[in-house]
Write a protein that holds these residues in place. Structure first.
Motif, short mmCIF file in Angstrom:
data_model
loop_
_atom_site.label_atom_id
_atom_site.label_comp_id
_atom_site.label_asym_id
_atom_site.label_seq_id
_atom_site.Cartn_x
_atom_site.Cartn_y
_atom_site.Cartn_z
N HIS A 105 0.84 -1.21 0.00
CA HIS A 105 0.00 0.00 0.00
C HIS A 105 0.87 1.25 0.00
O HIS A 105 0.56 2.24 -0.65
N ASP A 144 0.64 4.13 -2.66
CA ASP A 144 0.29 5.47 -2.22
C ASP A 144 1.34 6.50 -2.61
O ASP A 144 1.01 7.62 -3.01
N ARG A 163 3.94 4.08 9.67
CA ARG A 163 3.10 4.91 10.50
C ARG A 163 2.01 4.12 11.22
O ARG A 163 1.80 4.29 12.41
N GLY A 164 1.28 3.28 10.50
CA GLY A 164 0.18 2.57 11.11
C GLY A 164 0.68 1.61 12.18
O GLY A 164 1.68 0.93 11.99
N TRP A 165 0.00 1.58 13.29
CA TRP A 165 0.30 0.64 14.38
C TRP A 165 1.71 0.81 14.95
O TRP A 165 2.28 -0.10 15.48
N PRO A 198 3.54 3.29 20.89
CA PRO A 198 4.03 4.49 21.55
C PRO A 198 5.38 4.21 22.19
O PRO A 198 5.76 3.04 22.33
N PRO A 199 6.12 5.25 22.62
CA PRO A 199 7.43 5.02 23.26
C PRO A 199 7.30 4.09 24.45
O PRO A 199 6.23 4.00 25.08
N TYR A 255 5.86 5.41 27.75
CA TYR A 255 4.77 6.39 27.60
C TYR A 255 3.77 6.29 28.73
O TYR A 255 3.15 7.28 29.12
N LEU A 305 1.52 9.11 31.60
CA LEU A 305 0.07 9.10 31.82
C LEU A 305 -0.20 8.91 33.31
O LEU A 305 -1.12 9.52 33.87
N HIS A 317 -8.10 1.04 4.04
CA HIS A 317 -6.75 1.60 3.99
C HIS A 317 -6.87 3.10 4.29
O HIS A 317 -7.04 3.92 3.41
N ILE A 338 -4.14 8.44 7.26
CA ILE A 338 -4.01 8.96 8.63
C ILE A 338 -3.92 10.50 8.64
O ILE A 338 -4.61 11.18 9.40
N ASP A 371 -7.39 2.93 15.84
CA ASP A 371 -6.03 2.39 15.99
C ASP A 371 -5.02 3.19 15.19
O ASP A 371 -3.86 3.34 15.61
N LEU A 372 -5.44 3.67 14.02
CA LEU A 372 -4.50 4.35 13.14
C LEU A 372 -4.42 5.86 13.39
O LEU A 372 -3.34 6.44 13.37
N GLU A 397 -3.05 8.67 17.12
CA GLU A 397 -1.65 8.33 17.32
C GLU A 397 -1.07 8.94 18.61
O GLU A 397 -1.53 9.99 19.07
N TYR A 398 -0.03 8.29 19.07
CA TYR A 398 0.78 8.88 20.13
C TYR A 398 1.38 10.17 19.59
O TYR A 398 1.83 10.23 18.45
N TYR A 455 -2.74 11.62 22.18
CA TYR A 455 -2.37 11.39 23.60
C TYR A 455 -0.86 11.43 23.70
O TYR A 455 -0.15 11.50 22.68
#
Lengths: 645, 201
Positions: A570, A574, A628-630, A633-634, A637, A641, B46, B49, B82-83, B86-87, B91
């Motif tokens: 993809h 893209d 990017r997707g999924w 987080p660090p 993180y 919180l 798809h 984002i 989910d997409l 984002e961090y 948040y």
């Protein structure tokens, strides 16, 4: 020879000036031709006595038109309209004959003459009506179909009428008739059937019947069994003009055969058309015959206009206009009542009523035939011919009435009924190779009507053998697209192999039909830009998605997790897509800069280079879409919180 | 003050929809609402984002609209969360893009209102079942409002209940746009449907 050229030029010139003008003014082409005829005939006297001869020749346009009408009508649908054909058509002719003859009796004509007048006036103008239906898109309305069945019946009824007229001869006219026969302007075209070349003349009745029936059988059987191998043989030679020649040969041959056995040529070619309606060559035949028909019919309308004689008209002005008006009202009334009986509804009822209220071209034939057979005196025949001509002249006006006053009244009612599956419109698929086949199967499986065109007979054969409706023909030809119904189509899918032709096709269709969507299969990137430049809306490169898919599978084989590979695929698509616009622009600039060289290799390398740069930039940014997707987080993180709480 | 509403509609079989389709079409025709048909824009799930985050920034009210599937949203809306959330955007460090916005769900549920309660066959109230979304809103700094729901949605048209629901839907959307909905009181309710008249100032 010179005279012929000059005359032909005058006719053509008049048509060229008057017809587009009439069309622009919303009067329709038929009225344009009629006016052109009046101008070159009685107004300026540019043309003279040859009008009658030309008219006889131009009547062949009606024969061709019925062939085309037959092509549009599959045997199934012809059988389905038998009730209307015999019932509606039969009643229209017989009632109109009786009423018109009755009125003629009141005018003091003899019973025989009255009957002849009734016959003449019962017929309507196939030429004007069908031409106008076509132009205004009324052919497939219920009213249009009903009118067509009446016209078809009339065309058949002409034959027994021609047989009947000699029996009505008036003894006192016989001698007189012989004297004037030579002076008659229409002499050239009006010699009777008994003088023509004929197979059946002088034979006993039963033999005539056998010959006639076997001629019809020959047309049907020949059309069914012989025409396809013949057309396939001709088509595979790849010579367009020979295909056209074959089409003309078929139509003229059938017309000749029918004349020989004393049947109507129009009827014969109509039958042949019906037989060929299911053939894969239907659209190709249509677009080949169409221009000939158009020119001949136009010529015919001009001769009708040119044949109007102002001297006769002014001498009998009141009588002729009164008779014309009376005739139109009489025919319209009969039609209106029949429309009610035969359940033709709303605006269609008015269409039937107004479209057939005139007298027709066969009226001229019957008039001259009657004069020749001493049924009608010349003076009366001239008045009658004027009534026929003027009623034809007024017909476009009646159509305009229908459009302006009748249709708006019913429109509101009819809008509510729409939203049918049939209203989805059709999709035209050009090219039924590997790509076109899949597209077609998907559409047909979902109940969408498609029309498939391909210029390879073999391919069309294969498709037909697995029950895919397809037609032989070169889709890049505008006239073929027209007969395939592109005006009503919503989509055109271009799936032909030929790169140049597909671009031409996209270009032509975009220019002529700005609102249709064009979907195209491209050979490669350069081709896809050419298609886009030509105006295609959606372009898919034929190898692109399978290549990308193979690339993804290769990544999986190399050990990548399938989902990750899918994401990378993809990402690739893209990124390319995001740079489509720049690449296209630079391609177009280059294309304009050196029009003639077209160095696709250089160009392509350059584009690839651009693409590679664009992709690597994204990667080094650390902002690639695939990453990017999924993205988790660090690691720490959650701590922040926690502390916010 | 005029709020802009971002309506994210998720319905995978709209040709069979009796309730959601007309409700969505009402929203489509109203000004100040960006009505997004997610399955139309992303038929292959798809999701773009960047584009979705930009949309979020441009609106003050975020509204999920969907038929309830297994006590949650259809798959595309979960994918969207989910997409898109984002961090660093929704948040975490610098993730403040959604702060101060209003979030709510408008949904249709097959079960009757009585089924969604302790002792009913669904055991929990709708608001309880949607806790994950409520907490998502809290974590991303949005004001959470209870769901606006049409219960017994399969029979709503046959029983003539849809028209009334449509009227309330229009009032809710208008109140969200012009800011006349009492957010504090609304947040206390179990559900918004049936309460709008009392909640509009």
């Amino acid at each position: 020879m010179t005279t012929y050229f000059i005359q032909a030029f005058i006719y053509l010139c008049a048509a060229v000036i008057a017809v587009p003008l009439a069309k622009r003014l919303g009067l329709g082409s038929v009225l344009g031709y009629l006016i052109a005829g009046v101008v070159i005939g009685p107004v300026t006297n540019l043309v003279g006595h040859e009008t009658g001869t030309i008219q006889h020749f131009a009547e062949f346009g009606v024969v061709m038109m019925l062939f085309l009408v037959g092509l549009e009508l599959e045997p199934k649908s012809l059988w389905a309209m038998r009730q209307r054909l015999l019932g509606l058509g039969g009643l229209q002719v017989s009632i109109t004959v009786v009423l018109a003859a009755g009125i003629a009796l009141l005018f003091g004509l003899s019973p025989m003459m009255s009957l002849a007048v009734g016959l003449i006036f019962s017929l309507s103008s196939t030429a004007i009506v069908l031409q106008t239906f076509n132009e205004k898109g009324l052919t497939k309305t219920d009213g249009g179909r009903a009118a067509f069945s009446v016209l078809l019946f009339q065309d058949i009824a002409v034959i027994p009428m021609l047989a009947l007229i000699p029996l009505l001869a008036m003894p006192e006219l016989v001698q007189h008739g012989h004297d004037i026969a030579h002076a008659d302007a229409h002499h050239g075209d009006t010699h009777g059937h008994h003088e023509e070349l004929s197979l059946v003349a002088g034979l006993p009745g039963w033999l005539q019947a056998i010959i006639t029936i076997s001629a019809i059988a020959a047309v049907v059987a020949g059309g069914h069994f012989l025409s396809r191998p013949l057309l396939r043989y001709v088509a595979s030679s790849g010579l367009r003009e020979i295909f056209t020649t074959t089409a003309l040969m078929l139509v003229i041959g059938i017309a000749a055969l029918m004349s020989l056995v004393g049947l109507s040529p129009a009827l014969g070619t109509f039958l042949a058309g019906v037989v060929l309606a299911t053939s894969e060559f239907r659209h190709e035949l249509e677009s080949d015959i169409e221009p000939f028909k158009g020119i001949l019919l136009g010529l015919f309308f001009i001769t009708v206009g040119a044949g109007i004689r102002f001297d006769i008209l002014s001498d009998n002005l009141g009588l002729i206009l009164g008779l014309t008006l009376g005739l139109i009202i009489l025919k319209a009334t009969v039609l209106f009542i029949l429309a009610i009986i035969f359940n033709v509804r709303s605006s269609d009822r008015w269409l039937l009523t107004l479209s057939l209220a005139q007298a027709g071209e066969f009226g001229f034939v019957l008039i001259s035939f009657s004069v020749q057979n001493n049924v009608l005196p010349v003076e009366l025949s001239q008045v009658l011919a004027m009534v026929v001509a003027i009623s034809m002249f007024l017909t476009p006006g009646l159509f305009i009435c229908f459009e302006k006053f009748i249709v708006p009244r019913f429109e509101a009612q009819e809008n509510a009924k729409e939203d049918d599956i049939d209203d989805r419109g059709t999709v035209i698929i050009a090219g039924i190779g590997r790509v076109g086949q899949i597209i077609n199967r998907m559409l047909v499986a979902n109940g969408i009507r498609t029309i498939v065109l391909d210029n390879q007979v073999g391919q069309v054969d294969v498709m037909r053998s697995i029950n895919v409706k397809s037609y032989f023909g070169d889709a890049s030809r505008p006239d073929l697209l027209h007969t395939a119904g592109i005006e009503e189509a919503k989509l055109l899918v271009i799936a032909i192999d030929d790169r140049v032709r597909s671009v031409e096709l996209a270009h032509h269709v975009r220019k002529t039909f700005p609102y249709i969507s064009i979907l195209a299969r491209a050979y490669d990137r350069g081709h896809s830009y050419e298609l886009r430049n030509a105006g295609a809306d959606v372009i898919i490169s034929e190898t692109y998605f399978s290549a990308v898919e193979l690339g993804r599978q290769s990544l999986v084989e190399m050990g990548m997790h399938p989902f990750k590979a899918e994401q990378l695929k993809h990402y690739f698509v893209d990124t390319e897509h995001a740079h489509d616009e720049t690449l296209y622009e630079s391609w177009r600039d280059m294309e304009e800069a050196n029009n003639f060289t077209g160095h696709y290799r250089d160009l392509f390398m350059q584009l690839e280079d651009l693409l590679r740069k664009a992709m690597s930039k994204d990667r080094s940014d650390g902002h690639s879409l695939s990453e990017r997707g999924w993205t988790p987080p660090p690691k720490n993180y959650a701590d922040s919180l926690e502390s916010d709480k | 003050m005029t709020n802009k509403v971002l309506l994210l509609f998720a319905h995978p079989s709209q040709d069979r929809s009796e309730a959601n389709a007309p409700l969505f079409s009402i929203a489509q025709q109203m000004p100040n609402i960006t009505a997004v048909d997610l399955y139309r824009e992303y038929p292959a799930l798809h999701i773009d984002i960047e584009r979705e985050q930009q949309r979020l920034r441009e609106h003050q009210v975020i509204l999920f609209m969907f038929p309830l599937y297994w006590y949650s949203t259809p798959a595309i809306l979960k994918e969207w969360q989910d997409l898109v959330l984002e961090y660093g955007f929704a948040y975490g460090k610098d993730g403040t893009a959604l702060h101060g916005k209003t979030f709510l769900c408008a949904l249709t549920a097959g079960g009757s209102c009585d089924a969604y309660r302790k002792g009913g066959y669904n055991n929990f109230s709708l608001r309880e079942l949607l806790r994950p979304l409520e907490q998502t809103a809290i974590l991303t700094g949005m004001h959470y409002l209870p769901p606006f729901a049409l219960f017994g949605s399969r029979k709503a048209v046959d029983e003539g209940r849809l028209a009334e629901h449509e009227d309330e839907w229009r009032r809710l959307l208008n109140a969200l746009i012009d800011g006349s909905l009492d957010l504090a009181r609304a947040a206390e309710c179990e559900k918004l449907s049936g309460e709008i008249a009392a909640l509009v100032r």
